[in-house]
Scaffold this active site. Structure first.
Site, PDB file in Angstrom:
ATOM      1  N   ARG A   1       0.441 -54.308  24.259  1.00  0.00           N
ATOM      2  CA  ARG A   1       1.686 -54.426  25.008  1.00  0.00           C
ATOM      3  C   ARG A   1       1.706 -53.558  26.264  1.00  0.00           C
ATOM      4  O   ARG A   1       2.599 -53.699  27.093  1.00  0.00           O
ATOM      5  CB  ARG A   1       2.872 -54.046  24.116  1.00  0.00           C
ATOM      6  CG  ARG A   1       3.098 -55.004  22.965  1.00  0.00           C
ATOM      7  CD  ARG A   1       4.282 -54.583  22.132  1.00  0.00           C
ATOM      8  NE  ARG A   1       4.505 -55.478  21.010  1.00  0.00           N
ATOM      9  CZ  ARG A   1       5.234 -56.585  21.054  1.00  0.00           C
ATOM     10  NH1 ARG A   1       5.828 -56.921  22.186  1.00  0.00           N
ATOM     11  NH2 ARG A   1       5.398 -57.337  19.994  1.00  0.00           N
TER      12      ARG A   1
ATOM     13  N   ARG B   1      17.886 -66.386  15.324  1.00  0.00           N
ATOM     14  CA  ARG B   1      17.777 -64.935  15.416  1.00  0.00           C
ATOM     15  C   ARG B   1      18.950 -64.369  16.208  1.00  0.00           C
ATOM     16  O   ARG B   1      19.397 -64.968  17.186  1.00  0.00           O
ATOM     17  CB  ARG B   1      16.456 -64.548  16.088  1.00  0.00           C
ATOM     18  CG  ARG B   1      15.262 -64.679  15.173  1.00  0.00           C
ATOM     19  CD  ARG B   1      13.945 -64.428  15.860  1.00  0.00           C
ATOM     20  NE  ARG B   1      13.973 -63.340  16.834  1.00  0.00           N
ATOM     21  CZ  ARG B   1      12.884 -62.842  17.423  1.00  0.00           C
ATOM     22  NH1 ARG B   1      11.684 -63.335  17.138  1.00  0.00           N
ATOM     23  NH2 ARG B   1      12.984 -61.862  18.307  1.00  0.00           N
TER      24      ARG B   1
ATOM     25  N   ARG C   1      15.392 -58.717  27.536  1.00  0.00           N
ATOM     26  CA  ARG C   1      14.045 -58.589  26.937  1.00  0.00           C
ATOM     27  C   ARG C   1      12.969 -59.033  27.918  1.00  0.00           C
ATOM     28  O   ARG C   1      11.911 -58.412  28.020  1.00  0.00           O
ATOM     29  CB  ARG C   1      13.968 -59.416  25.653  1.00  0.00           C
ATOM     30  CG  ARG C   1      14.777 -58.836  24.497  1.00  0.00           C
ATOM     31  CD  ARG C   1      15.008 -59.860  23.401  1.00  0.00           C
ATOM     32  NE  ARG C   1      13.758 -60.404  22.881  1.00  0.00           N
ATOM     33  CZ  ARG C   1      13.679 -61.569  22.237  1.00  0.00           C
ATOM     34  NH1 ARG C   1      14.756 -62.324  22.072  1.00  0.00           N
ATOM     35  NH2 ARG C   1      12.527 -61.985  21.775  1.00  0.00           N
TER      36      ARG C   1
ATOM     37  N   LYS D   1       3.586 -67.940  22.687  1.00  0.00           N
ATOM     38  CA  LYS D   1       2.307 -67.322  22.312  1.00  0.00           C
ATOM     39  C   LYS D   1       1.873 -67.731  20.904  1.00  0.00           C
ATOM     40  O   LYS D   1       0.740 -68.148  20.693  1.00  0.00           O
ATOM     41  CB  LYS D   1       2.410 -65.790  22.395  1.00  0.00           C
ATOM     42  CG  LYS D   1       2.618 -65.240  23.783  1.00  0.00           C
ATOM     43  CD  LYS D   1       2.592 -63.722  23.793  1.00  0.00           C
ATOM     44  CE  LYS D   1       3.697 -63.080  22.989  1.00  0.00           C
ATOM     45  NZ  LYS D   1       5.055 -63.364  23.545  1.00  0.00           N
TER      46      LYS D   1
ATOM     47  N   ARG E   1      15.888 -71.961  19.879  1.00  0.00           N
ATOM     48  CA  ARG E   1      14.893 -71.671  18.843  1.00  0.00           C
ATOM     49  C   ARG E   1      15.576 -71.499  17.483  1.00  0.00           C
ATOM     50  O   ARG E   1      16.625 -70.888  17.371  1.00  0.00           O
ATOM     51  CB  ARG E   1      14.112 -70.405  19.184  1.00  0.00           C
ATOM     52  CG  ARG E   1      13.088 -70.019  18.124  1.00  0.00           C
ATOM     53  CD  ARG E   1      12.140 -68.949  18.597  1.00  0.00           C
ATOM     54  NE  ARG E   1      12.793 -67.657  18.828  1.00  0.00           N
ATOM     55  CZ  ARG E   1      12.132 -66.548  19.177  1.00  0.00           C
ATOM     56  NH1 ARG E   1      10.812 -66.589  19.361  1.00  0.00           N
ATOM     57  NH2 ARG E   1      12.791 -65.416  19.375  1.00  0.00           N
TER      58      ARG E   1
END
Length: 215
Positions: free
Chosen positions: A88, A160, A171, A13, A127
């Protein structure tokens, strides 16, 4: 043009939002960025937000929207804006629509980026993020020029803690469960644009541009 970008973790996104706002000449806002901006100043809203953030509690929809409303009401948004990852849920979407109706405005499009779960897991496990300038890299698709170092500011990149396989799948599962009613809401409003976010960056961005009839 007033847009929202929606989609599961790892779908890209932020990356695609940055390219689209550059095309349109409009600002991009994420709730994380908005929270950080609000918390810089001392105000009744920042105090309310700080209480939730410091306690680790979930920020209620109404407080989240207060922060969004404050940012969307500023003078930078004459040509529109893009909300990255907000709303959301259906309640947040209704709050946003009520706000826009009060200004005799409307949301132009809700862009829903989607991809197979295995693609999302692969992206997130590879990532790396810059703790300083927040630039995002992918070790497979878009690695930094120098291994482990941010191209933009030279900071050491980090992974992360939640970018591991099991956490990522959890998630994504939570997102899919919560997203169904929001998808139906924008589908019924006739403004949902579904984009397959699989393949190379340029092809995905071109699909978005084609759907928005820009570029």
């Amino acid at each position: 043009m007033k847009l929202v970008f929606l989609g599961p973790p790892g779908v890209g996104k932020g990356t695609h939002a940055d390219l689209i706002v550059n095309d349109l000449g409009i600002p991009r806002y994420s709730t994380g960025d908005i929270f950080r901006e609000i918390l810089k100043d001392s105000s009744p809203l920042s105090e309310k937000l700080e209480n939730y953030v410091n306690s680790g509690a979930l920020v209620p929809d109404e407080i989240v929207f207060e922060t969004v409303e404050e940012v969307l009401s500023n003078g930078r948004n004459e040509n529109g804006w893009l909300l990255d990852g907000y709303p959301r849920n259906k309640n947040q979407a209704e709050l946003l629509d009520d706000f826009l109706r009060g200004r005799d405005e409307k949301l132009d499009c809700a862009i829903y980026l989607y991809a197979p779960v295995e693609v999302l897991v692969n992206r997130l496990t590879n990532r790396r993020v810059c703790p300083n300038c927040k630039a995002i890299y992918n070790l497979v698709n878009s690695p930094p020029e120098k291994e482990g170092v941010c191209d933009k500011c030279g900071e050491i990149l980090m992974r992360r803690e939640d970018d591991n396989g099991e956490t990522i799948k959890r998630r994504i599962s939570i997102f899919q469960k919560d997203f169904k009613t929001l998808e139906e809401y924008y589908q019924n409003a006739g403004i949902l644009l579904k984009i397959l976010a699989e393949g190379n960056l340029e092809d995905i961005t071109d699909r978005i541009r084609e759907g928005l009839k820009i570029g």
